[in-house]
Design an enzyme around this catalytic site. Structure first.
Site, PDB file in Angstrom:
ATOM      1  N   ASP A  73       1.042   0.965   4.290  1.00  0.00           N
ATOM      2  CA  ASP A  73       3.276   1.502   3.976  1.00  0.00           C
ATOM      3  C   ASP A  73       3.677   0.433   3.930  1.00  0.00           C
ATOM      4  O   ASP A  73       3.850  -0.460   3.501  1.00  0.00           O
ATOM      5  CB  ASP A  73       3.608   1.974   5.402  1.00  0.00           C
ATOM      6  CG  ASP A  73       4.548   3.271   4.700  1.00  0.00           C
ATOM      7  OD1 ASP A  73       5.579   2.221   4.320  1.00  0.00           O
ATOM      8  OD2 ASP A  73       4.587   3.977   4.963  1.00  0.00           O
ATOM      9  N   ARG A  74       4.098   1.242   2.086  1.00  0.00           N
ATOM     10  CA  ARG A  74       5.017  -0.367   1.736  1.00  0.00           C
ATOM     11  C   ARG A  74       6.167  -0.568   2.173  1.00  0.00           C
ATOM     12  O   ARG A  74       6.901  -1.557   2.417  1.00  0.00           O
ATOM     13  CB  ARG A  74       5.164   0.645  -0.504  1.00  0.00           C
ATOM     14  CG  ARG A  74       3.739  -0.203  -0.925  1.00  0.00           C
ATOM     15  CD  ARG A  74       2.291   0.749   0.040  1.00  0.00           C
ATOM     16  NE  ARG A  74       2.661   2.155  -0.225  1.00  0.00           N
ATOM     17  CZ  ARG A  74       1.506   2.729   0.452  1.00  0.00           C
ATOM     18  NH1 ARG A  74       0.688   3.398   1.138  1.00  0.00           N
ATOM     19  NH2 ARG A  74       2.587   4.273   0.014  1.00  0.00           N
ATOM     20  N   THR A  75       7.495   1.018   2.416  1.00  0.00           N
ATOM     21  CA  THR A  75       8.450   0.391   2.617  1.00  0.00           C
ATOM     22  C   THR A  75       8.522  -0.071   3.995  1.00  0.00           C
ATOM     23  O   THR A  75       9.534  -0.728   3.894  1.00  0.00           O
ATOM     24  CB  THR A  75       8.829   2.028   2.293  1.00  0.00           C
ATOM     25  OG1 THR A  75       8.926   2.952   1.217  1.00  0.00           O
ATOM     26  CG2 THR A  75      10.245   2.024   3.291  1.00  0.00           C
ATOM     27  N   CYS A 129       2.625   6.337  -7.016  1.00  0.00           N
ATOM     28  CA  CYS A 129       3.822   5.140  -5.696  1.00  0.00           C
ATOM     29  C   CYS A 129       4.353   4.107  -6.550  1.00  0.00           C
ATOM     30  O   CYS A 129       4.862   3.112  -7.053  1.00  0.00           O
ATOM     31  CB  CYS A 129       2.729   4.076  -4.895  1.00  0.00           C
ATOM     32  SG  CYS A 129       3.884   3.947  -3.649  1.00  0.00           S
ATOM     33  N   THR A 181       7.013   2.687  -4.974  1.00  0.00           N
ATOM     34  CA  THR A 181       7.250   1.368  -4.159  1.00  0.00           C
ATOM     35  C   THR A 181       6.102   0.400  -4.441  1.00  0.00           C
ATOM     36  O   THR A 181       6.785  -0.927  -3.695  1.00  0.00           O
ATOM     37  CB  THR A 181       7.606   1.913  -2.235  1.00  0.00           C
ATOM     38  OG1 THR A 181       8.347   2.784  -2.626  1.00  0.00           O
ATOM     39  CG2 THR A 181       8.152   0.841  -1.344  1.00  0.00           C
ATOM     40  N   CYS A 233      10.603   8.910  -6.062  1.00  0.00           N
ATOM     41  CA  CYS A 233       9.170   8.733  -5.324  1.00  0.00           C
ATOM     42  C   CYS A 233       8.254   9.868  -5.886  1.00  0.00           C
ATOM     43  O   CYS A 233       8.634  11.128  -6.227  1.00  0.00           O
ATOM     44  CB  CYS A 233       9.239   8.927  -3.419  1.00  0.00           C
ATOM     45  SG  CYS A 233       8.161   8.794  -2.410  1.00  0.00           S
TER      46      CYS A 233
END
Length: 243
Positions: A50-52, A86, A88, A197
């Site tokens: 997960d990037r966030t 995506c 992010t 997003c």
């Protein structure tokens, strides 16, 4: 006629967003038969960390190695341009591009260019907390003379609830959770609101809070698809503007 380039897509971030992206590529392409559409190479890898969570320091799992691995596979398959549906992931774009040696579309920059070309001076942003914390959109928008406005506190938590608790979880989204953020952004002077997003692109425009009152929404997914088709295929004239 210009030769069409092969487009590589690092997908799965998340899977439904990637599916919508492929649909947009087809929808935006000027083609009268199958053979006139561009060649698209999709590597869907939902297992990329997960990037966030990484950007916020909530996880030590760095997404970059997995992104590089996917990018190299697409380059080996012959991709001449790479996109990632995506927003992010733009935080890792420069490092990814330098490690795979194939151009990776800079979505944050394309959003800023699109906003400027549409005459937007103040743009509200609905995005993950990772995207907002990274500052990548704010930096590019500022460079194009566009002021970025972002939600805070409970309003941003509601945006994250829609993205992670509903859309990424495969649940039906409740657009009303976005209403407080959209209302505040408009009160601050936003001339349009960015769906920053790609998951938010899954919500129909008519369902978005403020749409019935004439609030324009700029969809990051549409910006990315438009750029991909312009770079690798033939873009329909009707998609030169997106607001």
């Amino acid at each position: 006629m210009r030769r069409m380039r092969k487009l590589g897509v690092i997908g799965g971030l998340g899977p439904m967003a990637s599916a919508r992206f492929l649909g947009l590529l087809t929808q935006m392409s000027e083609a009268k038969r199958d053979q006139e559409h561009m060649e698209v190479l999709l590597y869907s890898k939902p297992q990329i960390p997960d990037r966030t969570a990484y950007i916020l320091g909530e996880s030590r799992e760095d997404p970059l190695p997995a992104l590089v691995g996917a990018g190299r596979i697409l380059a080996d398959w012959g991709a001449e341009r790479i996109v990632i549906p995506c927003v992010t992931s733009g935080y890792f774009r420069e490092a990814l591009e330098s490690r795979i040696g194939t151009p990776v579309v800079d979505l944050a920059r394309e959003i800023a260019l699109q906003a400027r070309s549409e005459g937007v001076g103040r743009l509200g942003i609905l995005a993950t907390s990772g995207t907002i914390r990274s500052g990548l959109l704010q930096k590019e928008l500022s460079g194009q003379g566009v002021e970025a406005l972002t939600p805070e506190g409970e309003e941003q938590e509601r945006v994250m609830r829609v993205i992670y608790g509903q859309l990424k979880a495969g649940e039906e989204a409740d657009p009303e959770l976005l209403a407080p953020a959209a209302r505040t952004l408009r009160e601050k002077g936003a001339q349009a609101v960015l769906l920053g997003c790609t998951e938010l692109s899954l919500i129909g425009r008519a369902s978005l809070p403020g749409a019935d009152e004439g609030l324009p929404f700029l969809d990051a997914m549409e910006v990315l698809a438009r750029k991909a088709v312009a770079e690798c295929g033939r873009l329909k004239a009707e998609y030169r503007t997106l607001l």
